[in-house]
Design a protein around this motif. Structure first.
Motif, mmCIF file in Angstrom:
data_model
loop_
_atom_site.group_PDB
_atom_site.id
_atom_site.type_symbol
_atom_site.label_atom_id
_atom_site.label_comp_id
_atom_site.label_asym_id
_atom_site.label_seq_id
_atom_site.Cartn_x
_atom_site.Cartn_y
_atom_site.Cartn_z
ATOM 1 N N LYS A 100 0.677 -1.247 0.151
ATOM 2 C CA LYS A 100 -0.113 -0.313 -0.238
ATOM 3 C C LYS A 100 0.786 1.528 0.026
ATOM 4 O O LYS A 100 0.477 2.337 -0.546
ATOM 5 C CB LYS A 100 -0.549 -0.106 1.618
ATOM 6 C CG LYS A 100 -1.845 1.409 1.508
ATOM 7 C CD LYS A 100 -2.864 1.199 2.696
ATOM 8 C CE LYS A 100 -3.272 1.978 3.016
ATOM 9 N NZ LYS A 100 -4.280 2.241 4.135
ATOM 10 N N ASP A 101 1.598 1.457 0.812
ATOM 11 C CA ASP A 101 2.675 2.555 0.976
ATOM 12 C C ASP A 101 3.777 2.549 -0.832
ATOM 13 O O ASP A 101 3.342 3.588 -0.447
ATOM 14 C CB ASP A 101 3.533 2.139 2.017
ATOM 15 C CG ASP A 101 2.723 2.420 3.385
ATOM 16 O OD1 ASP A 101 1.901 2.751 3.518
ATOM 17 O OD2 ASP A 101 3.516 2.084 4.239
ATOM 18 N N PHE A 102 4.053 1.394 -1.431
ATOM 19 C CA PHE A 102 4.795 1.267 -2.180
ATOM 20 C C PHE A 102 3.762 2.639 -3.273
ATOM 21 O O PHE A 102 4.665 3.344 -3.856
ATOM 22 C CB PHE A 102 5.367 0.178 -2.436
ATOM 23 C CG PHE A 102 6.241 -0.156 -4.265
ATOM 24 C CD1 PHE A 102 6.933 0.094 -3.771
ATOM 25 C CD2 PHE A 102 5.389 -0.296 -4.957
ATOM 26 C CE1 PHE A 102 8.072 0.404 -5.204
ATOM 27 C CE2 PHE A 102 5.855 -0.375 -6.178
ATOM 28 C CZ PHE A 102 7.282 0.326 -6.315
ATOM 29 N N TYR A 103 2.422 1.911 -3.888
ATOM 30 C CA TYR A 103 1.333 2.323 -4.763
ATOM 31 C C TYR A 103 1.768 3.529 -4.441
ATOM 32 O O TYR A 103 0.765 4.518 -5.265
ATOM 33 C CB TYR A 103 0.535 1.117 -5.571
ATOM 34 C CG TYR A 103 1.255 -0.142 -5.658
ATOM 35 C CD1 TYR A 103 2.202 0.205 -6.918
ATOM 36 C CD2 TYR A 103 0.853 -1.124 -5.136
ATOM 37 C CE1 TYR A 103 2.588 -0.402 -7.871
ATOM 38 C CE2 TYR A 103 1.778 -1.794 -6.263
ATOM 39 C CZ TYR A 103 2.690 -2.081 -7.276
ATOM 40 O OH TYR A 103 3.346 -3.312 -7.996
ATOM 41 N N LYS A 104 0.594 4.220 -3.247
ATOM 42 C CA LYS A 104 1.052 4.956 -3.063
ATOM 43 C C LYS A 104 2.069 6.169 -3.158
ATOM 44 O O LYS A 104 1.128 7.073 -3.097
ATOM 45 C CB LYS A 104 0.188 5.414 -1.078
ATOM 46 C CG LYS A 104 0.192 6.618 -0.573
ATOM 47 C CD LYS A 104 -0.257 6.943 0.452
ATOM 48 C CE LYS A 104 -1.776 5.908 2.073
ATOM 49 N NZ LYS A 104 -2.212 6.447 2.193
ATOM 50 N N VAL A 112 -5.940 -3.999 -2.564
ATOM 51 C CA VAL A 112 -5.175 -2.894 -2.609
ATOM 52 C C VAL A 112 -4.514 -2.834 -3.290
ATOM 53 O O VAL A 112 -4.780 -0.526 -3.134
ATOM 54 C CB VAL A 112 -4.026 -3.822 -1.893
ATOM 55 C CG1 VAL A 112 -2.341 -2.923 -0.915
ATOM 56 C CG2 VAL A 112 -4.389 -4.202 0.037
ATOM 57 N N VAL A 113 -4.135 -2.757 -3.874
ATOM 58 C CA VAL A 113 -3.343 -2.042 -5.069
ATOM 59 C C VAL A 113 -4.511 -0.958 -6.469
ATOM 60 O O VAL A 113 -3.644 -0.379 -6.578
ATOM 61 C CB VAL A 113 -2.722 -3.637 -6.645
ATOM 62 C CG1 VAL A 113 -2.231 -2.990 -7.726
ATOM 63 C CG2 VAL A 113 -1.594 -4.196 -5.734
ATOM 64 N N GLU A 114 -5.655 -2.288 -6.897
ATOM 65 C CA GLU A 114 -6.724 -1.247 -7.354
ATOM 66 C C GLU A 114 -7.229 -0.162 -6.342
ATOM 67 O O GLU A 114 -6.842 0.473 -7.185
ATOM 68 C CB GLU A 114 -7.892 -2.168 -7.821
ATOM 69 C CG GLU A 114 -7.388 -3.247 -8.456
ATOM 70 C CD GLU A 114 -9.415 -4.158 -8.756
ATOM 71 O OE1 GLU A 114 -8.789 -5.815 -9.375
ATOM 72 O OE2 GLU A 114 -9.463 -4.105 -7.555
ATOM 73 N N VAL A 115 -6.718 -0.496 -5.090
ATOM 74 C CA VAL A 115 -7.084 1.167 -3.999
ATOM 75 C C VAL A 115 -6.657 2.299 -4.532
ATOM 76 O O VAL A 115 -6.820 3.294 -4.814
ATOM 77 C CB VAL A 115 -7.793 0.400 -3.044
ATOM 78 C CG1 VAL A 115 -7.795 1.902 -1.823
ATOM 79 C CG2 VAL A 115 -8.557 -0.191 -2.513
ATOM 80 N N GLU A 116 -4.956 1.703 -4.038
ATOM 81 C CA GLU A 116 -4.153 3.121 -4.492
ATOM 82 C C GLU A 116 -3.421 3.337 -5.765
ATOM 83 O O GLU A 116 -3.293 4.514 -5.925
ATOM 84 C CB GLU A 116 -2.794 2.486 -3.831
ATOM 85 C CG GLU A 116 -2.765 1.452 -2.600
ATOM 86 C CD GLU A 116 -3.539 3.278 -1.947
ATOM 87 O OE1 GLU A 116 -2.746 4.073 -2.225
ATOM 88 O OE2 GLU A 116 -3.634 2.966 -0.893
ATOM 89 N N LEU A 117 -4.208 2.084 -7.162
ATOM 90 C CA LEU A 117 -3.647 2.838 -8.247
ATOM 91 C C LEU A 117 -4.855 3.011 -8.930
ATOM 92 O O LEU A 117 -4.987 3.926 -9.697
ATOM 93 C CB LEU A 117 -3.367 1.555 -9.189
ATOM 94 C CG LEU A 117 -1.576 0.945 -8.719
ATOM 95 C CD1 LEU A 117 -0.884 0.140 -9.722
ATOM 96 C CD2 LEU A 117 -0.450 2.240 -8.979
#
Length: 629
Positions: A53-57, A102-107
Motif C-alpha cells: 500500500k505504501d509503495f503504490y501510494k 490493495v493495489v486497485e485502491v491505490e492505483l
C-alpha cells in the motif's frame, strides 16, 4: 524482516532476484500453521500488504505528477499484471484477492476522478482526438473497481451533451438542415464506435449515451424537421448508386436519431409534407426505399403512426388504375362518337341528289398518350392523382381558375369519375399540380420561332396561358388576381417567372418584390441552351418548412389537444375517480410514444373537459376528479 522487505521491493524496483528463495521461505511459513495459514498471514501477509500500500501510494502520486493519463493507465495496467505474476510465482493463493484489492485502491480508486478529468490527456481529450485504445484501457482499468466507472460515464455523458448543445445552438451549422442532420449522424456514429470498441457496449453506458442525445436533440424542436429534410434528401438522390443493404444501413442510422425525438408527432407532420411532394412530383428515387423507411417507422411507433403514410401509397396505386380506366373509357367514347358521325354522314349521302358518293367522316381516333398515366383529350394530355383527404396534408387554398384549354379535359374526367363513384365529391387541389407547356419564343421573320418545353407548376401554367390572349400587351397585376391564386402564391410564382435565369416575363418595376401596381409582359427574347426547362419556384419565408426554436406547427398543436383529451377521457372512463397528480402521470405515460406533454398542457385540457361536462371536481377535494358518464 529485512530479507522479506528485500524480496518484496527488489522485483518492483526491477532488481534481479531469484524466485526460489521467496517461494521456499513463504511455503515454509504457510506449512508452520497448525490450524491453517495463521503464521503466514500474521508474520508475512499483513506487513507485506501494508508495505505494498505504501509503495503504490508513493509511486502513483509521483508518476501522476509528471506523466499523462494514458501513460499512467499503461503503467497501472503493467503493475497489476506484475502483482498477478507475483502471486503465481511465490505468494500463497489466499493472498491474491487481498493484494488485488490493495493495489486497485491505490492505483485506481484513489485517482479515478483525477484520471478521468485530467487536463489535456484525460477522458475529454481522448474523446476529442478519437483515442479509442486509450479509452478502452481506461474502461478496463476502472471496471476493476465498478464504482469508479460512474466518473467515466458522467464525463462522457456531459461531454456529449456539451458537443450536442454547441451543434444545436450554432446558427451557422443549423442554417443548412441537411448539413446539420449529417453532422448529427456523424456525432452518433463516432460515439457508437466508442461505445462498442472502448466500453464493450455496456448497458449503463448505452443508457447514459441515449439520455445525453435525447437531452440536446429535444432542446430544439427544429431537429424533427431537419431530420425529415435529411431523409427527403436521401430518398430523392443521396441513396443513388448504393446497394440495397447500404441504402438500408443509411436509413437505419436515421431511425436511431428518430428514437431520440420526443416530438414524434412533429416529425410525422413534416414527413407527410415531404412525402407528398416526392410522390406527387415523381421525385422518389426508389419506391422500395420509401416503403422500407415507412416500415422502420411502423416498427418503432406502431400502425397508427404510419397509417396515413401508407394510405398515400395506396392512393397513388389507385390513381394509376383509375387513369387506366379513364383512358379506356375515353377511347370507347371516341369510338362511339366516330361511329355515330359515320352513320350520320352515310344518311346525308343517301339523301343527296344525283347519287353522289357518300361523305366520309374524318377520323376521330385519339392520339397516342405520351405516358402510361396520361390521357390525350384534344391538345391536352391529362394525368390526375386522386388523394384521400384524410391521408394527405391539407391544402388551405381553393382551386384557381383554369385556362379555357384545360376546362374540357377537366370536365371529362370529372364526369367519368362521378359516374363511376356516385355520392363522392371531387375537390381540385390546383396548388399541388404541375404542367408541361410547349412555349414558342422569338419574333418570327427570318430568325423564326424557337420552341421550349417548360415544366411549371399549375399556378405558373395559369399565369403564362393568360398571356396567349394578350400578345405583346402588358397584363396588370390586378388582372392576374382574377385567376383566383392566393396573393402570397401569386407573388411567389410571378417572381419565379421574372428571375434573371428564367425571365419568361418582364416586370415593369425594378426590384424583386411585386406590388399591386405592377404589370407584366411576355418576353419573346428568352433563350436557353436546353430544350426542356424546369422553372423552379423561389422560396417564401412565410411558407418555409423549418420552424423556429420551440415552435410547433398549428396542425400538430390541434392534434395534441385532441390526443390529450382522448387520453384523459379514456383514463377517467376506466378509473372513474382519480387524483390530479395520478391523472397527469398516467396521461403522460400514455402519450410519450407521440410527444411529451407538459403538466400545464394536460391541466388546460382537463379544465376544458370540465367545462364541457366530461369531468367534474369533487366538492371537498379540488384535486380529485370524477368521470361523468
Amino acid at each position: 524482516m529485512r530479507a522479506r522487505g528485500f524480496w518484496f521491493d527488489a522485483p518492483r524496483a526491477c532488481v534481479p532476484v531469484s524466485l526460489d528463495r521467496p517461494r521456499n521461505t513463504l511455503g515454509m511459513l504457510a506449512d508452520l500453521g497448525v490450524e491453517g495459514l495463521r503464521v503466514y498471514e500474521e508474520d508475512f501477509e499483513a506487513p507485506f500488504l501494508e508495505a505494498t500500500k505504501d509503495f503504490y501510494k508513493a509511486e502513483s502520486l509521483d508518476f501522476l505528477a509528471s506523466n499523462t493519463c494514458p501513460d499512467y493507465l499503461a503503467k497501472a495496467q503493467a503493475r497489476l499484471g506484475e502483482e498477478q505474476a507475483r502471486v503465481r510465482h511465490y505468494l500463497n493463493p489466499s493472498t491474491d484477492s487481498k493484494l488485488k484489492r490493495v493495489v486497485e485502491v491505490e492505483l485506481i480508486s484513489n485517482h479515478a476522478r483525477v484520471l478521468v478529468e485530467m487536463e489535456a490527456s484525460g477522458c475529454v481529450f481522448m474523446l476529442e482526438h478519437d483515442r479509442v485504445a486509450d479509452l478502452r484501457r481506461m474502461y478496463d482499468l476502472l471496471a476493476r473497481v465498478p464504482t469508479t466507472l460512474d466518473f467515466l460515464r458522467n464525463c462522457v455523458c456531459d461531454h456529449v451533451k456539451k458537443v450536442g448543445m454547441e451543434l444545436v445552438s450554432d446558427q451557422e451549422k443549423v442554417r443548412d438542415p441537411v448539413a446539420f442532420a449529417r453532422r448529427l449522424l456523424e456525432l452518433r456514429d463516432k460515439y457508437d464506435v466508442v461505445l462498442v470498441e472502448a466500453f464493450k457496449s455496456e448497458k449503463k453506458f448505452q443508457k447514459r449515451l441515449k439520455d445525453a442525445f435525447e437531452e440536446f436533440i429535444n432542446a430544439d424542436s427544429r431537429c424533427a424537421s431537419y431530420l425529415v429534410h435529411y431523409i427527403d434528401e436521401l430518398l430523392r438522390s443521396a441513396l443513388k448508386g448504393l446497394s440495397e443493404a447500404e441504402a438500408d444501413a443509411q436509413l437505419e442510422k436515421v431511425v436511431v436519431i428518430f428514437r431520440y425525438l420526443q416530438d414524434k408527432d412533429v416529425f410525422e407532420n413534416f414527413y407527410k409534407q415531404y412525402l407528398a411532394k416526392r410522390l406527387l412530383g415523381g421525385k422518389s428515387l426508389s419506391e422500395d426505399s420509401e416503403r422500407s423507411m415507412i416500415a422502420k417507422l411502423k416498427t418503432e411507433c406502431g400502425y397508427q403512426f404510419t397509417s396515413k403514410l401508407e394510405g398515400m401509397f395506396t392512393d397513388m396505386a389507385m390513381s394509376k388504375e383509375t387513369m387506366a380506366q379513364f383512358a379506356a373509357y375515353h377511347t370507347e367514347a371516341l369510338r362511339i362518337e366516330a361511329e355515330r358521325s359515320q352513320a350520320e354522314g352515310a344518311t346525308e349521302g343517301a339523301d343527296s341528289a344525283g347519287g353522289s358518293q357518300p361523305a366520309t367522316a374524318p377520323s376521330a381516333a385519339p392520339s397516342e398518350a405520351s405516358g402510361p398515366l396520361s390521357t390525350r383529350l384534344g391538345d391536352v394530355e391529362l394525368e390526375v392523382t386522386m388523394l384521400t383527404m384524410a391521408h394527405w396534408p391539407a391544402s388551405p387554398h381553393p382551386p384557381c381558375k383554369l385556362p379555357p384549354q384545360i376546362i374540357p379535359a377537366h370536365g371529362a374526367f370529372k364526369d367519368f369519375y362521378l359516374r363511376k363513384h356516385t355520392g363522392r365529391k371531387l375537390s381540385w387541389q390546383t396548388g399541388l399540380g404541375t404542367a408541361d407547356l410547349k412555349a414558342h419564343f422569338g419574333r418570327g421573320g427570318p430568325s423564326g420561332w424557337v420552341r421550349h418545353d417548360l415544366n411549371v407548376s399549375t399556378y405558373q401554367m395559369c399565369i403564362l396561358m393568360r398571356f396567349n390572349a394578350c400578345g405583346a400587351e402588358a397584363v396588370p397585376y390586378e388582372a392576374l388576381k382574377e385567376l383566383g391564386i392566393p396573393a402570397q402564391e401569386l407573388s411567389r410564382h410571378l417572381i419565379s417567372l421574372c428571375t434573371p435565369k428564367h425571365r419568361i416575363l418582364h416586370k415593369a418595376s425594378k426590384g424583386k418584390n411585386i406590388s399591386e401596381t405592377d404589370s407584366f409582359t411576355f418576353n419573346p427574347d428568352y433563350t436557353s441552351k436546353l430544350k426542356r426547362i424546369k422553372v423552379p419556384l423561389v422560396s417564401a419565408k412565410e411558407a418555409a418548412v423549418f420552424v423556429t426554436e420551440l415552435a410547433v406547427p398549428p396542425a400538430v398543436e390541434e392534434d395534441r389537444r385532441h390526443l390529450v383529451e382522448a387520453a384523459i377521457v379514456r383514463i377517467m372512463k376506466t378509473r372513474k375517480v382519480l387524483q390530479h397528480n395520478e391523472l397527469i402521470a398516467e396521461a403522460t405515460r400514455q402519450l410519450t410514444h407521440r410527444f411529451l406533454p407538459t403538466p400545464a398542457f394536460i391541466k388546460k385540457r382537463v379544465e376544458s373537459l370540465i367545462e364541457r361536462e366530461y369531468l367534474e371536481r369533487d366538492k371537498d377535494d379540488r384535486r380529485l376528479y370524477t368521470y361523468l358518464a
